[in-house]
Enzyme design. Structure first.
Site, PDB file in Angstrom:
ATOM      1  N   HIS A 279      13.194   7.913   5.906  1.00  9.89           N
ATOM      2  CA  HIS A 279      12.418   6.668   5.969  1.00  9.89           C
ATOM      3  C   HIS A 279      12.912   5.829   7.152  1.00  9.89           C
ATOM      4  O   HIS A 279      14.111   5.792   7.440  1.00  9.89           O
ATOM      5  CB  HIS A 279      12.551   5.886   4.661  1.00  9.89           C
TER       6      HIS A 279
ATOM      7  N   SER B 207       1.692  -0.716   5.020  1.00 11.30           N
ATOM      8  CA  SER B 207       0.771  -1.767   4.551  1.00 11.30           C
ATOM      9  C   SER B 207      -0.529  -1.213   3.983  1.00 11.30           C
ATOM     10  O   SER B 207      -1.584  -1.827   4.150  1.00 11.30           O
ATOM     11  CB  SER B 207       0.494  -2.777   5.666  1.00 11.30           C
TER      12      SER B 207
ATOM     13  N   GLY C 165       4.650   1.018  -0.115  1.00 19.01           N
ATOM     14  CA  GLY C 165       5.799   0.161  -0.367  1.00 19.01           C
ATOM     15  C   GLY C 165       5.389  -1.041  -1.203  1.00 19.01           C
ATOM     16  O   GLY C 165       5.268  -0.970  -2.430  1.00 19.01           O
ATOM     17  N   GLY C 166       5.143  -2.152  -0.532  1.00 17.95           N
ATOM     18  CA  GLY C 166       4.851  -3.420  -1.213  1.00 17.95           C
ATOM     19  C   GLY C 166       3.840  -3.317  -2.343  1.00 17.95           C
ATOM     20  O   GLY C 166       4.072  -3.817  -3.459  1.00 17.95           O
TER      21      GLY C 166
ATOM     22  N   ASN D  33       6.958   3.789  -3.089  1.00 22.00           N
ATOM     23  CA  ASN D  33       8.347   3.644  -2.655  1.00 22.00           C
ATOM     24  C   ASN D  33       8.763   2.219  -3.001  1.00 22.00           C
ATOM     25  O   ASN D  33       8.401   1.281  -2.296  1.00 22.00           O
ATOM     26  CB  ASN D  33       8.424   3.902  -1.144  1.00 22.00           C
ATOM     27  N   TRP D  34       9.501   2.097  -4.094  1.00 23.30           N
ATOM     28  CA  TRP D  34       9.862   0.751  -4.561  1.00 23.30           C
ATOM     29  C   TRP D  34      10.914   0.090  -3.689  1.00 23.30           C
ATOM     30  O   TRP D  34      11.183  -1.096  -3.825  1.00 23.30           O
ATOM     31  CB  TRP D  34      10.374   0.814  -6.000  1.00 23.30           C
ATOM     32  N   LYS D  35      11.566   0.874  -2.844  1.00 22.97           N
ATOM     33  CA  LYS D  35      12.661   0.355  -2.008  1.00 22.97           C
ATOM     34  C   LYS D  35      13.703  -0.321  -2.911  1.00 22.97           C
ATOM     35  O   LYS D  35      13.889   0.130  -4.038  1.00 22.97           O
ATOM     36  CB  LYS D  35      12.107  -0.573  -0.922  1.00 22.97           C
TER      37      LYS D  35
ATOM     38  N   GLY E 104       5.441  -3.013   5.917  1.00 29.06           N
ATOM     39  CA  GLY E 104       5.811  -4.309   5.382  1.00 29.06           C
ATOM     40  C   GLY E 104       5.344  -5.475   6.227  1.00 29.06           C
ATOM     41  O   GLY E 104       5.764  -6.613   6.025  1.00 29.06           O
TER      42      GLY E 104
ATOM     43  N   GLU F 145      13.413   2.786   7.531  1.00 30.26           N
ATOM     44  CA  GLU F 145      14.425   1.759   7.237  1.00 30.26           C
ATOM     45  C   GLU F 145      15.822   2.374   7.253  1.00 30.26           C
ATOM     46  O   GLU F 145      16.784   1.740   7.678  1.00 30.26           O
ATOM     47  CB  GLU F 145      14.109   1.083   5.882  1.00 30.26           C
TER      48      GLU F 145
ATOM     49  N   GLU G 273       4.315   7.140   9.021  1.00 35.00           N
ATOM     50  CA  GLU G 273       4.474   5.708   8.801  1.00 35.00           C
ATOM     51  C   GLU G 273       4.783   5.019  10.126  1.00 35.00           C
ATOM     52  O   GLU G 273       5.950   4.996  10.555  1.00 35.00           O
ATOM     53  CB  GLU G 273       5.614   5.447   7.809  1.00 35.00           C
TER      54      GLU G 273
HETATM   55  P1  PGA Z   1       4.649  -0.930   2.952  1.00 41.41           P
HETATM   56  O1  PGA Z   1       5.817   0.178   3.010  1.00 41.41           O
HETATM   57  O2  PGA Z   1       3.522  -0.322   2.151  1.00 41.41           O
HETATM   58  O3  PGA Z   1       5.278  -2.104   2.261  1.00 41.41           O
HETATM   59  O4  PGA Z   1       4.251  -1.210   4.337  1.00 41.41           O
HETATM   60  C1  PGA Z   1       5.525   1.550   3.178  1.00 41.41           C
HETATM   61  C2  PGA Z   1       6.813   2.314   3.241  1.00 41.41           C
HETATM   62  O5  PGA Z   1       7.777   1.840   3.846  1.00 41.41           O
HETATM   63  O6  PGA Z   1       6.911   3.446   2.688  1.00 41.41           O
END
Ligand code: PGA
Length: 256
Positions: free
Chosen positions: A95, A212, A233-234, A9-11, A173, A97, A167
């Site tokens: 998600h 993470s 994500g990251g 997930n590149w966001k 993050g 966010e 999640e």
């Molecule tokens: P993260 O994000 O790996 O940066 O914690 C995961 C996500 O939000 O899908």
């Protein structure tokens, strides 16, 4: 055995140049990793270029969100059918966010889930608790509410064509990963909730962990029986880190 999925997930990250480099490196690195499905979810404006670059690649492409509506006066929104038209296979819905920033509630997420499936996409349904929920012992209540909204609206059979991502919001993050025990407990809980409706659907359901996940903690999480991959994500923005997670999933599958 369920085929593991590692999805990036590149966001809101990337650029045309950076994406080209990252995708080229990933495509090279995942050759021969057929035991595990791999996907990337770039920002919507990059989807067409991503699909074009991955035309002969085993890496699938997904959107990060879709509208619950098919078409019409919804400024800024993207229909699931549009994602499908440009070559997406998956779309992330719910998600945390977006639940937080766009105030998407579980009923709305369930409508997005249905819209995604109606368009022929595989929704990746995100569920997870906030830190205060966990500390108050409300993890299962929160996750149930998020899952039940989809089960009630779409029916358990819909989960046959979907992926769930657990999640924990406090791990996203933050560098703070759920311990394998914490994750295993919630994954088993999700599977048992689905099994109450239909054991066969529960058995086939892929439940990813997200929060993470990195190359160095992936092996411990992916070795667990109810963890069928990761939503990353990251670490998905770095070819080496993402490939390390894919390789950990391949190794976990090889060990069975
Ligand atoms: P993260 O994000 O790996 O940066 O914690 C995961 C996500 O939000 O899908």
């Amino acid at each position: 055995m369920r085929k593991a999925l590692v999805a990036g997930n590149w966001k809101m990250n990337g650029s045309l140049t950076a994406n080209r480099e990252l995708l080229a490196a990933l495509d090279d690195a995942v050759q021969g990793s057929d035991a595990v499905a791999v996907a990337v979810c770039p920002p919507a404006v990059y989807l067409r270029d991503t699909v074009a670059q991955l035309q002969n690649s085993p890496i699938a492409v997904g959107g990060q969100d879709c509208s619950d509506e098919e078409a019409g006066a919804f400024t800024g929104e993207i229909a699931a059918g549009m994602l499908k038209e440009v070559g997406c296979e998956y779309v992330i819905v719910g998600h945390s966010e977006r639940r937080a920033r766009q105030h998407e509630d579980s009923a709305w997420v369930a409508r997005k889930f249905a819209a995604a499936q109606a368009a022929g996409l595989v929704p990746i349904l995100c569920v997870g608790e906030q830190l205060e929920d966990r500390e108050a012992g409300r993890t299962e209540t929160v996750v149930s509410e998020q899952l039940n909204a989809v089960l009630d609206a779409a029916g358990v059979a819909a989960l046959d064509r979907a992926v769930v991502a657990y999640e924990p919001v406090w791990a996203i993050g933050t560098g703070r990963t759920a311990t394998p025990d914490q994750a295993a407990e919630v994954h088993a809980f999700i599977r048992s909730r689905v099994a109450r409706h239909d054991p066969a659907v529960a058995e086939g359901l892929r439940i990813l962990y997200g929060g993470s996940m990195k190359a160095d903690n992936a092996a411990g999480l992916l070795a667990l029986p109810d963890i069928d991959g990761g939503l990353i994500g990251g670490a998905s923005l770095d070819a080496e880190a993402f490939t390390g997670i894919v390789n950990a999933a391949v190794a976990a599958r090889a060990r069975g």
